[in-house]
Design a protein around this motif. Structure first.
Motif, short mmCIF file in Angstrom:
data_model
loop_
_atom_site.label_atom_id
_atom_site.label_comp_id
_atom_site.label_asym_id
_atom_site.label_seq_id
_atom_site.Cartn_x
_atom_site.Cartn_y
_atom_site.Cartn_z
N VAL A 178 -5.11 -2.32 1.80
CA VAL A 178 -3.79 -2.97 1.85
C VAL A 178 -2.72 -1.88 1.75
N SER A 179 -1.76 -1.89 2.65
CA SER A 179 -0.65 -0.92 2.60
C SER A 179 0.39 -1.39 1.59
N LEU A 180 0.82 -0.47 0.71
CA LEU A 180 1.83 -0.78 -0.30
C LEU A 180 2.93 0.26 -0.24
N VAL A 181 4.16 -0.19 -0.38
CA VAL A 181 5.32 0.71 -0.44
C VAL A 181 6.10 0.39 -1.71
N LEU A 182 6.34 1.42 -2.54
CA LEU A 182 7.09 1.27 -3.79
C LEU A 182 8.49 1.84 -3.60
N LYS A 185 15.63 3.34 -2.54
CA LYS A 185 15.31 4.76 -2.39
C LYS A 185 13.96 5.06 -3.04
N SER A 186 13.59 6.33 -3.00
CA SER A 186 12.37 6.83 -3.64
C SER A 186 11.13 6.08 -3.17
N ALA A 187 11.05 5.80 -1.88
CA ALA A 187 9.91 5.06 -1.35
C ALA A 187 8.65 5.92 -1.41
N VAL A 188 7.56 5.31 -1.91
CA VAL A 188 6.26 5.98 -1.98
C VAL A 188 5.23 5.02 -1.40
N GLU A 189 4.33 5.55 -0.57
CA GLU A 189 3.34 4.70 0.07
C GLU A 189 1.94 5.00 -0.46
N THR A 190 1.11 3.97 -0.50
CA THR A 190 -0.30 4.15 -0.84
C THR A 190 -1.08 2.99 -0.25
N LYS A 248 6.17 -3.68 -1.68
CA LYS A 248 5.96 -4.48 -0.49
C LYS A 248 4.55 -4.23 0.03
N THR A 249 3.86 -5.30 0.39
CA THR A 249 2.49 -5.18 0.87
C THR A 249 2.39 -5.61 2.33
N SER A 250 1.41 -5.07 3.01
CA SER A 250 1.12 -5.52 4.38
C SER A 250 -0.37 -5.33 4.65
N ALA A 276 9.40 0.19 6.21
CA ALA A 276 9.94 -0.37 4.97
C ALA A 276 11.02 0.55 4.42
N ASP A 277 11.60 0.19 3.28
CA ASP A 277 12.67 0.98 2.67
C ASP A 277 12.21 2.41 2.45
N GLY A 278 13.05 3.35 2.83
CA GLY A 278 12.76 4.76 2.60
C GLY A 278 11.87 5.40 3.64
N VAL A 279 11.27 4.60 4.55
CA VAL A 279 10.40 5.15 5.59
C VAL A 279 11.26 5.48 6.82
N LYS A 280 11.13 6.72 7.30
CA LYS A 280 11.93 7.13 8.46
C LYS A 280 11.37 6.50 9.72
#
Length: 665
Positions: A448-452, A458-463, A485-487, A642-646
Motif C-alpha cells: 500500500v502506498s502511503l504519503v505523510l 509540507k514535509s511529504a514522506v513516502e513509504t 494518504k493511502t492508495s 500527493a502533497d509535497g510530491v513534485k
C-alpha cells in the motif's frame, strides 16, 4: 503697576515655555540621532520639571528598551498607559515585553490580547494567538543546558563570541588602555572592540588580550566576528568608517557596516567593507553557512519586515557577493531578529523579540532542510533564555558546548558571556507506525502506498506497507498534526489524521481500507452519436463513466472556480442528449481536485463543482431524481501526485476531473 506685574508674569511664562520647547527639541534631536543614553537624560530632566506628555513617555520607554534596560522602560510605558490606554500597537507590544522582564506574564498576555485585536495580521499577533500556551512549550524545551559564567567578563559590556583555533574571540567595551576614551552614543558607554582568550583543555582560561590591534582600529566600535573554516578570512561588524575615521550620513548618524579582512603574515590586512553596506542603514552580526558559500547577517535595510531582519547573501568562488535576500516571514517578524548563527548541523540559531518568549530577546532555532526551507522555529528554553535579553548563541555540534550572551540580572557587567553544555537535544521525534488491513475482511494489505505530510501540506514522506501490512515513518516531529494518504489498486483512496504527543517515543495508527465497489455487470446497448458518419452501438454497464464513453474532456472548470466554462457546454450537451434518449439511466456526478491547496479547500471546491454540474443538467431538462452529486476533493488521486510530491502540470491535470458514473439502468 498691575500692568507691569502682568507683563512680568507673562514674560516669565513666555520665557519658560520657550525654554521648555527648546529642551524638548534638544531631547528629540538626540533621540532621532539614536543617542538614546543622552536622550534619556534630557527627557528625564523634563519629567522632573513636571512635564508629562505622551510623546516624552513614549520616547523614554523606547530609549530604555533599545539599550536593553527593560525594567526602566517598563516604568515609563506604565506612565504612558496611565495617561492614555489607547496607544499605537507598537507601544503595546513593547509594554508587554517589559512586563515579562519582571515576570508579569499574565498581565503581559492581557496586553498582547489587545495588541492582537488591534493588528490581527501582524506576525507577532498571529504567533501569539496561535500558541497561547507558549510558556508550557518553553518549559518543555527547558532544563537542557548547564550554564556558567564564561570567565572573561568585565564590569562593562562583553558579548558576541566566536571560536578561532581553540581561542574565544569576543566583543568587549572594557578599558582599552588608551588615554582618550571614546563612547558609543547609543548607550554612552565605551566603544567595543575585539578581545581573545585561550581555551585550555582542562576548561581554564588565560587572561583576555586585544585581538590584533595593529590593523583592526581600537578607536572604532567593532564586534561580532566570524571566520572561515580555514581561519584565513574574517567578517566583522564596525562603525561606518573611511581610512579609520568614523563616517556619518547627511543627518550626522553613523550606522554599522560589515567588513572583511584577510590573514596575511599573521596579521589581519586588506580590510574592506562589503558591497551591500549603506550610509542609510545598518548591516551587522555576520554568520557563515556550513559550506562557507552563504553569509547571514542582521539589517534594517529596505525590505525589512520589522525593526531588524535576518538576511542572507551568496558568496561566489571569486569572492564576489550576490544580492541580499530577506529570510522572509518564516523567520522574521515586525520585531527584532538579530545575531544569526549556523551550526554544523545546518541549524539557524537567532535572537528575536517578535515571537512568544520569556521577555526581551530570546534565542530560537530552526533546522534548514535540504530544500533550503526552514522547519518549525522553537524557543531553546531556560536557562539559556531569561526575562532579559539573550542573544549571540554559538554551539559546537560535536561536543555540544558553546557560548551565549545576556544582560540578565546578577551578571558582572552590562552584558555578559556565558558558557554552556547541552545535555539533552531539543529535537523531539517519534516513530509513527501501524498495519494496513481490509476494512471488511481484516486481511493484511501489502504494497500500500502511503504519503505523510503536515498541516501545511509540507514535509511529504513516502513509504509502502511490507509483506505483513506494516508501515513505518521514522523521525517524525513531536507535538504536530499529520495526515496520511493511502492508495492501492482496487481500494478507495483514504486520508487519516493523527496528532503526535509532545514527547519522544512511538505512536501506532492502524488503517483500514475500503474496497472499491464492483459494478453490477448488466450490459445495455446504446447508440453513440459522435463525429463518425454512422452512429456507434456499444454496451454500457453500471459503473460506466459517460465522460469517457462520450470522449469528453474531463475538466469543465477554470482553476479554483465552480462555474462550468462556456466552451465546455457543447460537449456536456452530449450527456444531456444521452440521458434524454435513455430515460432509465441514473448517474452519480463525482468531482475531483488535485492535491495543491489545502485538503479542506479542495473538498469545498469539489462539492461546489459537483452541485454546479447537477444544477446545469437540471436546467436542461434532466430530472433531479436521476442525479446524485458529491465532491471528493483530493482523496481519490489517480496517480502519486500527493502533497509535497513534485509533478508536472499534466500529471496534476489528470486528478482535476469530473466523472458521470452510471448507477442504475
Amino acid at each position: 503697576m498691575k500692568k507691569l506685574i502682568y507683563f512680568f508674569l507673562f514674560f516669565c511664562y513666555f520665557f519658560n515655555a520657550n525654554a521648555q520647547t527648546a529642551s524638548i527639541n534638544n531631547a528629540d534631536k538626540k533621540y532621532d540621532n539614536y543617542a538614546y543614553a543622552d536622550a534619556i537624560k534630557a527627557y528625564e530632566n523634563l519629567v522632573k520639571k513636571g512635564v508629562k506628555e505622551e510623546r516624552i513617555f513614549q520616547r523614554l520607554g523606547n530609549s530604555y528598551y533599545f539599550i536593553g534596560e527593560l525594567e526602566e522602560a517598563l516604568n515609563y510605558y506604565q506612565e504612558l498607559f496611565n495617561l492614555n490606554e489607547n496607544q499605537e500597537a507598537e507601544y503595546m507590544y513593547k509594554y508587554a515585553q517589559c512586563l515579562k522582564s519582571i515576570g508579569s506574564y499574565r498581565k503581559a498576555d492581557e496586553v498582547l490580547e489587545k495588541f492582537s485585536q488591534k493588528v490581527p495580521l501582524d506576525k507577532r499577533a498571529v504567533l501569539f494567538l496561535k500558541n497561547k500556551n507558549y510558556l508550557e512549550d518553553i518549559k518543555a524545551n527547558s532544563g537542557r543546558f548547564d550554564i556558567a559564567d564564561a570567565g572573561v567578563n568585565s564590569k562593562d559590556s562583553d558579548y558576541g563570541s566566536t571560536i578561532l583555533d581553540n581561542k574565544l574571540v569576543f566583543t568587549s567595551a572594557r578599558d582599552t588602555g588608551v588615554i582618550i576614551k571614546k563612547n558609543f552614543k547609543w548607550t554612552n558607554k565605551a566603544i567595543s572592540t575585539l578581545y581573545t582568550v585561550e581555551l585550555n583543555p582542562d576548561g581554564s582560561i588565560e587572561k583576555p588580550v586585544l585581538f590584533h590591534k595593529k590593523n583592526l582600529k581600537v578607536n572604532l566600535n567593532q564586534s561580532t566576528p566570524v571566520f572561515t573554516k580555514d581561519g584565513q578570512t574574517m567578517y566583522f561588524t564596525r562603525n561606518n568608517s573611511v581610512d579609520g575615521k568614523r563616517r556619518q550620513n547627511e543627518n550626522n548618524i553613523t550606522f554599522l557596516k560589515l567588513y572583511k579582512a584577510v590573514l596575511i603574515d599573521n596579521e589581519w590586512k586588506e580590510v574592506k567593507e562589503l558591497p551591500f553596506n549603506s550610509d542609510e542603514y545598518s548591516v551587522a552580526h555576520p554568520a557563515l553557512s556550513t559550506d562557507g558559500k552563504t553569509l547571514y547577517f542582521a539589517s534594517d535595510m529596505p525590505g525589512t519586515l520589522g525593526l531588524s531582519d535576518i538576511f542572507k547573501v551568496s558568496i561566489a568562488a571569486d569572492g564576489t557577493f550576490g544580492t541580499p535576500e530577506n529570510l522572509g516571514p518564516e523567520i522574521n517578524t515586525e520585531g527584532r531578529e538579530t545575531f544569526p548563527f549556523i551550526s554544523d548541523e545546518n541549524e539557524l540559531y537567532f535572537a528575536s523579540d517578535g515571537r512568544p518568549g520569556l521577555g526581551g530577546l530570546d534565542i530560537y532555532v530552526s533546522k534548514i532542510n535540504k530544500e533550503g526551507l526552514f522547519d518549525e522555529v522553537q524557543n531553546v528554553g531556560e536557562p539559556i533564555n531569561s526575562m532579559q535579553d539573550d542573544f549571540a548563541f554559538i554551539i559546537n555540534s560535536k561536543n555540544r558546548n558553546g557560548f551565549f550572551s545576556s544582560n540578565r540580572v546578577n551578571g558582572q557587567g552590562l552584558d555578559d558571556i556565558y558558557r554552556f553544555t547541552e545535555n539533552r537535544r531539543l529535537i523531539c521525534e517519534q516513530q509513527l507506525s501501524g498495519t494496513i488491513t481490509d476494512q471488511e475482511t481484516n486481511e493484511i494489505l501489502s504494497n500500500v502506498s502511503l504519503v505523510l505530510f503536515d498541516e501545511a501540506g509540507k514535509s511529504a514522506v513516502e513509504t509502502k506497507s511490507d509483506a505483513n501490512g506494516n508501515y513505518v515513518f521514522s523521525n517524525v516531529r513531536c507535538g504536530k498534526k499529520y495526515f496520511i494518504k493511502t492508495s492501492k489498486e482496487d481500494y478507495l483512496f483514504k486520508e487519516v489524521s493523527v496528532t503526535l504527543k509532545k514527547a519522544t517515543g512511538s505512536t501506532s495508527l492502524q488503517i483500514a481500507l475500503e474496497k472499491k465497489p464492483k459494478p453490477i455487470v448488466r450490459a445495455m446497448p446504446v447508440v453513440i452519436k459522435g463525429n463518425s458518419i454512422k452512429p456507434v452501438k456499444v454496451n454500457i454497464t453500471i459503473g460506466t463513466d459517460l465522460v469517457k464513453l462520450l470522449n469528453i474532456p474531463m475538466n469543465f472548470f477554470d482553476l479554483g472556480k465552480a462555474t462550468i466554462k462556456k466552451e465546455s457546454e457543447p460537449k456536456l450537451q452530449k450527456i444531456v442528449d444521452m440521458l434524454k434518449q435513455y430515460p432509465t439511466i441514473k448517474i452519480d456526478i463525482r468531482s475531483h481536485t488535485d492535491s495543491r491547496s489545502s485538503s479542506e479547500s479542495n473538498q469545498i471546491l469539489s462539492d461546489k463543482r459537483a452541485q454546479s454540474s447537477k444544477s446545469w443538467l437540471e436546467q436542461r431538462g434532466i430530472d433531479g431524481s436521476r442525479l446524485t452529486a458529491k465532491g471528493y476533493g483530493e482523496t481519490q488521486l489517480v496517480n502519486n501526485c500527493a502533497d509535497g510530491v513534485k509533478c508536472t502540470e499534466k500529471e496534476h491535470q489528470q486528478n482535476r476531473r469530473s466523472e458521470f458514473i452510471i448507477t442504475s439502468m
